[in-house]
Scaffold this active site. Structure first.
Site, PDB file in Angstrom:
ATOM      1  N   SER A  96      -6.819   5.663   4.200  1.00 24.95           N
ATOM      2  CA  SER A  96      -6.924   4.778   3.028  1.00 24.95           C
ATOM      3  C   SER A  96      -7.271   3.365   3.485  1.00 24.95           C
ATOM      4  O   SER A  96      -8.062   2.668   2.838  1.00 24.95           O
ATOM      5  CB  SER A  96      -5.593   4.736   2.265  1.00 24.95           C
ATOM      6  OG  SER A  96      -5.488   5.828   1.381  1.00 24.95           O
TER       7      SER A  96
ATOM      8  N   GLN B 249       7.387   3.852   3.639  1.00 28.08           N
ATOM      9  CA  GLN B 249       5.981   3.448   3.729  1.00 28.08           C
ATOM     10  C   GLN B 249       5.800   2.170   4.558  1.00 28.08           C
ATOM     11  O   GLN B 249       4.787   2.001   5.238  1.00 28.08           O
ATOM     12  CB  GLN B 249       5.444   3.244   2.306  1.00 28.08           C
ATOM     13  CG  GLN B 249       3.943   3.242   2.192  1.00 28.08           C
ATOM     14  CD  GLN B 249       3.346   4.648   2.153  1.00 28.08           C
ATOM     15  OE1 GLN B 249       3.864   5.523   1.479  1.00 28.08           O
ATOM     16  NE2 GLN B 249       2.268   4.865   2.886  1.00 28.08           N
TER      17      GLN B 249
ATOM     18  N   LYS C 262       0.854  -1.189   0.000  1.00 25.21           N
ATOM     19  CA  LYS C 262       0.000   0.000   0.000  1.00 25.21           C
ATOM     20  C   LYS C 262       0.879   1.223   0.000  1.00 25.21           C
ATOM     21  O   LYS C 262       1.843   1.311   0.776  1.00 25.21           O
ATOM     22  CB  LYS C 262      -0.873  -0.014   1.273  1.00 25.21           C
ATOM     23  CG  LYS C 262      -1.783   1.165   1.424  1.00 25.21           C
ATOM     24  CD  LYS C 262      -3.202   0.842   0.978  1.00 25.21           C
ATOM     25  CE  LYS C 262      -4.017   2.075   0.669  1.00 25.21           C
ATOM     26  NZ  LYS C 262      -3.750   2.686  -0.657  1.00 25.21           N
TER      27      LYS C 262
ATOM     28  N   GLY D 276      -3.005   8.245  -4.036  1.00 21.70           N
ATOM     29  CA  GLY D 276      -2.409   9.448  -4.600  1.00 21.70           C
ATOM     30  C   GLY D 276      -1.139   9.872  -3.873  1.00 21.70           C
ATOM     31  O   GLY D 276      -0.770   9.321  -2.841  1.00 21.70           O
ATOM     32  N   ASP D 277      -0.467  10.834  -4.436  1.00 17.31           N
ATOM     33  CA  ASP D 277       0.700  11.493  -3.827  1.00 17.31           C
ATOM     34  C   ASP D 277       0.886  12.775  -4.643  1.00 17.31           C
ATOM     35  O   ASP D 277      -0.084  13.243  -5.263  1.00 17.31           O
ATOM     36  CB  ASP D 277       1.929  10.572  -3.891  1.00 17.31           C
ATOM     37  CG  ASP D 277       3.100  11.076  -3.054  1.00 17.31           C
ATOM     38  OD1 ASP D 277       3.104  10.852  -1.838  1.00 17.31           O
ATOM     39  OD2 ASP D 277       4.021  11.720  -3.607  1.00 17.31           O
TER      40      ASP D 277
ATOM     41  N   LYS E  35       5.186   1.765  -3.279  1.00 20.02           N
ATOM     42  CA  LYS E  35       5.066   3.131  -3.813  1.00 20.02           C
ATOM     43  C   LYS E  35       5.260   3.059  -5.315  1.00 20.02           C
ATOM     44  O   LYS E  35       5.910   2.131  -5.817  1.00 20.02           O
ATOM     45  CB  LYS E  35       6.144   4.023  -3.192  1.00 20.02           C
ATOM     46  CG  LYS E  35       5.855   5.502  -3.305  1.00 20.02           C
ATOM     47  CD  LYS E  35       4.945   6.011  -2.193  1.00 20.02           C
ATOM     48  CE  LYS E  35       4.530   7.449  -2.442  1.00 20.02           C
ATOM     49  NZ  LYS E  35       3.799   8.013  -1.277  1.00 20.02           N
TER      50      LYS E  35
ATOM     51  N   THR F 243      -4.428  13.426   5.572  1.00 21.78           N
ATOM     52  CA  THR F 243      -2.997  13.576   5.869  1.00 21.78           C
ATOM     53  C   THR F 243      -2.755  14.884   6.631  1.00 21.78           C
ATOM     54  O   THR F 243      -2.059  14.907   7.654  1.00 21.78           O
ATOM     55  CB  THR F 243      -2.163  13.525   4.581  1.00 21.78           C
ATOM     56  OG1 THR F 243      -2.543  12.359   3.851  1.00 21.78           O
ATOM     57  CG2 THR F 243      -0.681  13.463   4.878  1.00 21.78           C
TER      58      THR F 243
ATOM     59  N   ASN G   6      -2.530  19.013  -1.456  1.00 22.51           N
ATOM     60  CA  ASN G   6      -3.476  18.300  -0.601  1.00 22.51           C
ATOM     61  C   ASN G   6      -3.081  18.344   0.873  1.00 22.51           C
ATOM     62  O   ASN G   6      -3.895  18.693   1.735  1.00 22.51           O
ATOM     63  CB  ASN G   6      -3.595  16.855  -1.096  1.00 22.51           C
ATOM     64  CG  ASN G   6      -4.455  16.018  -0.196  1.00 22.51           C
ATOM     65  OD1 ASN G   6      -3.957  15.299   0.657  1.00 22.51           O
ATOM     66  ND2 ASN G   6      -5.762  16.134  -0.356  1.00 22.51           N
TER      67      ASN G   6
ATOM     68  N   LYS H  41       5.727   3.345   8.203  1.00 21.54           N
ATOM     69  CA  LYS H  41       4.578   4.216   8.425  1.00 21.54           C
ATOM     70  C   LYS H  41       3.297   3.387   8.499  1.00 21.54           C
ATOM     71  O   LYS H  41       2.484   3.542   9.403  1.00 21.54           O
ATOM     72  CB  LYS H  41       4.480   5.201   7.258  1.00 21.54           C
ATOM     73  CG  LYS H  41       3.303   6.123   7.308  1.00 21.54           C
ATOM     74  CD  LYS H  41       3.214   6.960   6.038  1.00 21.54           C
ATOM     75  CE  LYS H  41       4.555   7.581   5.711  1.00 21.54           C
ATOM     76  NZ  LYS H  41       4.472   8.621   4.713  1.00 21.54           N
TER      77      LYS H  41
HETATM   78  P1  NDP Z   1       0.287  17.801  -4.108  1.00 20.34           P
HETATM   79  O1  NDP Z   1       0.700  17.474  -5.488  1.00 20.34           O
HETATM   80  O2  NDP Z   1      -1.150  17.956  -3.793  1.00 20.34           O
HETATM   81  O3  NDP Z   1       1.018  19.150  -3.635  1.00 20.34           O
HETATM   82  C1  NDP Z   1       2.404  19.240  -3.608  1.00 20.34           C
HETATM   83  C2  NDP Z   1       2.778  20.648  -3.211  1.00 20.34           C
HETATM   84  O4  NDP Z   1       4.180  20.718  -3.022  1.00 20.34           O
HETATM   85  C3  NDP Z   1       2.459  21.665  -4.302  1.00 20.34           C
HETATM   86  O5  NDP Z   1       2.231  22.903  -3.712  1.00 20.34           O
HETATM   87  C4  NDP Z   1       3.745  21.660  -5.101  1.00 20.34           C
HETATM   88  O6  NDP Z   1       3.963  22.830  -5.869  1.00 20.34           O
HETATM   89  C5  NDP Z   1       4.780  21.531  -4.020  1.00 20.34           C
HETATM   90  N1  NDP Z   1       5.981  20.871  -4.544  1.00 20.34           N
HETATM   91  C6  NDP Z   1       6.052  19.649  -5.137  1.00 20.34           C
HETATM   92  N2  NDP Z   1       7.305  19.388  -5.528  1.00 20.34           N
HETATM   93  C7  NDP Z   1       8.034  20.464  -5.168  1.00 20.34           C
HETATM   94  C8  NDP Z   1       9.398  20.787  -5.293  1.00 20.34           C
HETATM   95  N3  NDP Z   1      10.262  19.950  -5.880  1.00 20.34           N
HETATM   96  N4  NDP Z   1       9.812  21.985  -4.778  1.00 20.34           N
HETATM   97  C9  NDP Z   1       8.929  22.830  -4.184  1.00 20.34           C
HETATM   98  N5  NDP Z   1       7.623  22.580  -4.055  1.00 20.34           N
HETATM   99  C10 NDP Z   1       7.183  21.417  -4.540  1.00 20.34           C
HETATM  100  O7  NDP Z   1       0.958  16.685  -3.186  1.00 20.34           O
HETATM  101  P2  NDP Z   1       0.589  16.265  -1.690  1.00 20.34           P
HETATM  102  O8  NDP Z   1       0.144  17.459  -0.922  1.00 20.34           O
HETATM  103  O9  NDP Z   1      -0.277  15.081  -1.777  1.00 20.34           O
HETATM  104  O10 NDP Z   1       2.003  15.767  -1.161  1.00 20.34           O
HETATM  105  C11 NDP Z   1       2.923  16.628  -0.479  1.00 20.34           C
HETATM  106  C12 NDP Z   1       3.904  15.796   0.321  1.00 20.34           C
HETATM  107  O11 NDP Z   1       3.183  15.026   1.292  1.00 20.34           O
HETATM  108  C13 NDP Z   1       4.733  14.790  -0.473  1.00 20.34           C
HETATM  109  O12 NDP Z   1       6.002  14.644   0.134  1.00 20.34           O
HETATM  110  C14 NDP Z   1       3.952  13.493  -0.292  1.00 20.34           C
HETATM  111  O13 NDP Z   1       4.760  12.351  -0.470  1.00 20.34           O
HETATM  112  C15 NDP Z   1       3.509  13.643   1.151  1.00 20.34           C
HETATM  113  N6  NDP Z   1       2.375  12.810   1.549  1.00 20.34           N
HETATM  114  C16 NDP Z   1       1.169  12.911   0.903  1.00 20.34           C
HETATM  115  C17 NDP Z   1       0.111  12.130   1.323  1.00 20.34           C
HETATM  116  C18 NDP Z   1      -1.257  12.288   0.729  1.00 20.34           C
HETATM  117  O14 NDP Z   1      -2.195  11.675   1.280  1.00 20.34           O
HETATM  118  N7  NDP Z   1      -1.452  13.058  -0.321  1.00 20.34           N
HETATM  119  C19 NDP Z   1       0.253  11.144   2.398  1.00 20.34           C
HETATM  120  C20 NDP Z   1       1.540  11.171   3.067  1.00 20.34           C
HETATM  121  C21 NDP Z   1       2.548  11.959   2.610  1.00 20.34           C
HETATM  122  P3  NDP Z   1       3.707  22.825  -7.461  1.00 20.34           P
HETATM  123  O15 NDP Z   1       2.219  22.905  -7.612  1.00 20.34           O
HETATM  124  O16 NDP Z   1       4.425  24.014  -7.965  1.00 20.34           O
HETATM  125  O17 NDP Z   1       4.267  21.533  -7.981  1.00 20.34           O
END
Ligand code: NDP
Length: 444
Positions: free
Chosen positions: A376, A110, A89, A164-165, A125, A208, A239, A113
Site C-alpha cells: 500500500s 498497525q 495508515k 481494505g481488510d 484502523k 499480504t 484475500n 507493523k
Molecule cells: P477477507 O474478508 O478477504 O477474508 C476473510 C476470511 O476469513 C474469509 O474466509 C472469512 O469467512 C473468514 N473469517 C472472517 N471472520 C471470521 C470469523 N469470525 N470466524 C471464522 N472465519 C472468519 O479478509 P482478508 O483476507 O483481507 O483478512 C483476513 C485477515 O488478515 C484479517 O485478520 C485481516 O485483518 C488480516 N490482514 C489483511 C490484510 C489485507 O491486505 N487484506 C493485511 C494484513 C492483515 P467468511 O467469508 O465466512 O466471512
C-alpha cells in the site's frame, strides 16, 4: 512494579470491555521489558502512556436504505492511532463483530507493523459493524457512499490513507473512492487497494499473502528447513488466504485446507486454487461448494477442527483468536514445525505459549502480514509520482521488504537477549523507531 506493567494496568482500567485491545497491548508491553530496562528516557517522556492512547477516535452514524426500502443504521469507526512517522495508515473492516475494541487492537498493532515495513506511515484502523455478506451490489454501494460521506472529512493522502481488510475488497474500495472524489472534487491517492484503472498498484491484491510466505520462507531457511515439499494448512479463504496459498504452491508446498466462517475443506491432493477463486472472488459463495467439483475432498462444518489436519506449516489467515490452545496442542502432536500469522492476532496468548514450549517456529502477524501495508505504501509512492510500476518490480520490492523485516526482527531479538523470539524482535524493532520519533517531536 515495572513501567510496562503499570501502563498495562492503566489501559485495562481505562478501556473496559475491550479484551482484544488489552490482549494486543499486553503482548507488546511485556516484550518491551528488555528495551525499557536500558532506555529509561522512554519512561521520562511518557512514551508508553502516550502510545496506548489513540491520537483521535472517530465514531459516526452510517444510515442507508436497503433493497426493500427500509432504513438501516450502522456504526462507523476510524481510530487515528499514531502519526509519529507518517500519515495514519491501516485498513477498514466491515464485519458484524466490529466494535471500538476490535478497531483499537488492530490500530495499535498497525503502528508497529507499519514501522517495521521501513516506509513512512503511521498507524490507524477503521471499519463498521456492517455485514456485506448476502447484500446486493446496490446495498453495498449505498452503504459505502454513506460511510464515506462522513469519513472523507477526516482523511487525505497526507493525513490518513485507509485500505481494505475483512469484508472490504476492490468493490468496496471502488465505491468509497468514487464518493470521496465526488464530494471533494479531487482525484488523489486517499485510499489504497484501488483498481488498476484508477491508481491501484499491481501486486497489492496478492501482497499480504505473498509477503507472508516470503517471510515464513526466510524463517524456515534460517532454521535449515524448507517450504518445498511441505504440507500447509491455511485457514480462511479471503484475500490473504488465497494468495498465501498461491505463493506457497509456487514455492513447492502442498496446501490441503481452506475455510470460511461456516467450516473448512480438506483436499489431500492439494487445494485447487482456481476453484477457490471462482467460488470466493467471482461468485462470492461459500467454501463448502468446493466439494461439488472435487468430490474426493471433504467438508467439515465448524472452524476449530482445521488444526487437527496434520501439517508441517500452519498459516492462520482468517481472523483474531482463531488458533487456541487446543489447536496449538494438535499442531504440535501432528509434527507441525512452523506457524505464520497471516491474520491479525489469530493466535491466542495461551496458544503462543504452547507453541513456544513445543519449539514451533513462530512468525508474528506484525511482521508476517506486513507485506499488504508495505505494498500500500508502494501504491502511495506510485500515486505521488503518477507512475505505475510493473508486476515484477513491485513483487521484487515486496520480497526485499519481507526479507529485510525478517532480518531486522531476528537481529533485534538476538540483540535484546531473546534469540529466536520473533514476537519480541518485532515488537521491539517496530517500537524503537516510533518511540524515537515521538521523543524528537516533544510532548504532543
Ligand atoms: P477477507 O474478508 O478477504 O477474508 C476473510 C476470511 O476469513 C474469509 O474466509 C472469512 O469467512 C473468514 N473469517 C472472517 N471472520 C471470521 C470469523 N469470525 N470466524 C471464522 N472465519 C472468519 O479478509 P482478508 O483476507 O483481507 O483478512 C483476513 C485477515 O488478515 C484479517 O485478520 C485481516 O485483518 C488480516 N490482514 C489483511 C490484510 C489485507 O491486505 N487484506 C493485511 C494484513 C492483515 P467468511 O467469508 O465466512 O466471512
Amino acid at each position: 512494579m515495572s513501567y510496562a506493567y503499570e501502563v498495562l494496568q492503566q489501559v485495562i482500567a481505562r478501556n473496559p470491555g475491550e479484551p482484544e485491545y488489552h490482549q494486543a497491548v499486553k503482548e507488546v508491553l511485556e516484550s518491551l521489558e528488555p528495551l525499557l530496562n536500558v532506555r529509561r528516557d522512554y519512561q521520562k517522556a511518557g512514551i508508553l502512556e502516550r502510545i496506548v492512547e489513540p491520537e483521535r477516535q472517530i465514531i459516526f452514524r452510517v444510515p442507508w436504505v436497503d433493497d426493500q426500502g427500509r432504513v438501516q443504521v450502522n456504526r462507523g469507526f476510524r481510530v487515528e492511532f499514531n502519526s509519529a512517522i507518517g500519515p495514519y495508515k491501516g485498513g477498514l473492516r466491515f464485519h458484524p463483530s466490529v466494535y471500538l475494541g476490535i478497531i483499537k487492537f488492530l490500530g495499535f498493532e498497525q503502528i508497529f507493523k507499519n514501522s517495521l515495513t521501513g516506509t513512512p506511515i503511521g498507524g490507524g484502523k477503521g471499519g463498521s459493524d456492517f455485514d456485506p455478506k448476502g447484500r446486493s451490489d446496490g446495498e453495498v454501494m449505498r452503504f459505502c457512499q454513506s460511510f464515506m460521506t462522513e469519513l472523507y472529512r477526516h482523511i487525505g493522502p497526507n493525513t490518513d490513507v485507509p485500505a481494505g481488510d475483512i469484508g472490504v475488497g476492490a468493490r468496496e474500495i471502488g465505491y468509497m473512492f468514487g464518493q470521496y472524489k465526488r464530494i471533494k472534487n479531487v482525484f488523489e491517492g486517499v485510499l489504497t487497494g484501488k483498481g488498476l484503472t484508477y491508481g491501484g498498484s499491481l501486486v497489492r491484491k496478492e501482497a499480504t499473502g505473498y509477503g507472508l510466505v516470503y517471510l515464513v520462507n526466510e524463517m524456515l531457511t534460517d532454521n535449515n528447513r524448507s517450504l518445498e515439499g511441505s504440507t500447509v494448512v491455511i485457514s480462511g479463504s479471503g484475500n490473504v488466504a488465497i494468495y498465501a496459498a498461491e505463493k506457497a504452491v509456487q514455492l513447492g508446498a502442498k496446501v490441503v485446507t481452506m475455510s470460511d466462517s461456516n467450516g473448512y475443506i480438506y483436499d489431500a491432493d492439494g487445494i485447487n486454487l482456481d476453484t477457490v477463486k471462482l467460488i470466493k472472488e467471482v461468485n462470492r459463495g461459500r467454501i463448502s461448494e468446493y466439494i461439488n467439483s472435487h468430490p474426493k475432498a471433504e467438508y467439515f462444518p465448524g472452524c476449530n477442527g482445521i488444526w487437527s489436519i496434520p501439517c508441517d506449516i500452519a498459516l492462520p489467515c482468517a481472523t483474531q483468536n482463531e488458533l487456541d490452545s487446543e489447536g496449538a496442542r494438535l499442531l504440535i502432536k501432528n509434527g507441525c514445525m512452523a506457524v505464520g500469522e497471516g491474520a491479525n492476532m489469530p493466535t491466542t496468548s495461551e496458544a503462543i505459549e504452547i507453541l513456544k514450549t513445543g519449539n514451533v517456529l513462530f512468525a508474528p502477524a506484525k511482521a508476517a502480514n506486513a507485506g499488504g501495508v508495505a505494498t500500500s505504501a508502494l501504491e502511495m509512492s506510485q500515486n505521488s509520482i503518477r507512475l505505475s510500476w510493473s508486476f515484477e518490480e513491485v513483487d521484487m520490492k515486496l520480497k526485499e521488504i519481507m526479507v529485510s523485516i525478517y532480518k531486522n526482527i531476528s537481529d533485534t531479538a538476538k540483540e535484546y537477549g531473546c534469540d529466536g523470539d520473533l514476537i519480541a524482535g518485532a515488537n521491539i524493532a517496530g517500537f524503537i523507531k516510533v518511540a524515537d520519533a515521538m521523543l524528537a517531536q516533544g510532548i504532543v
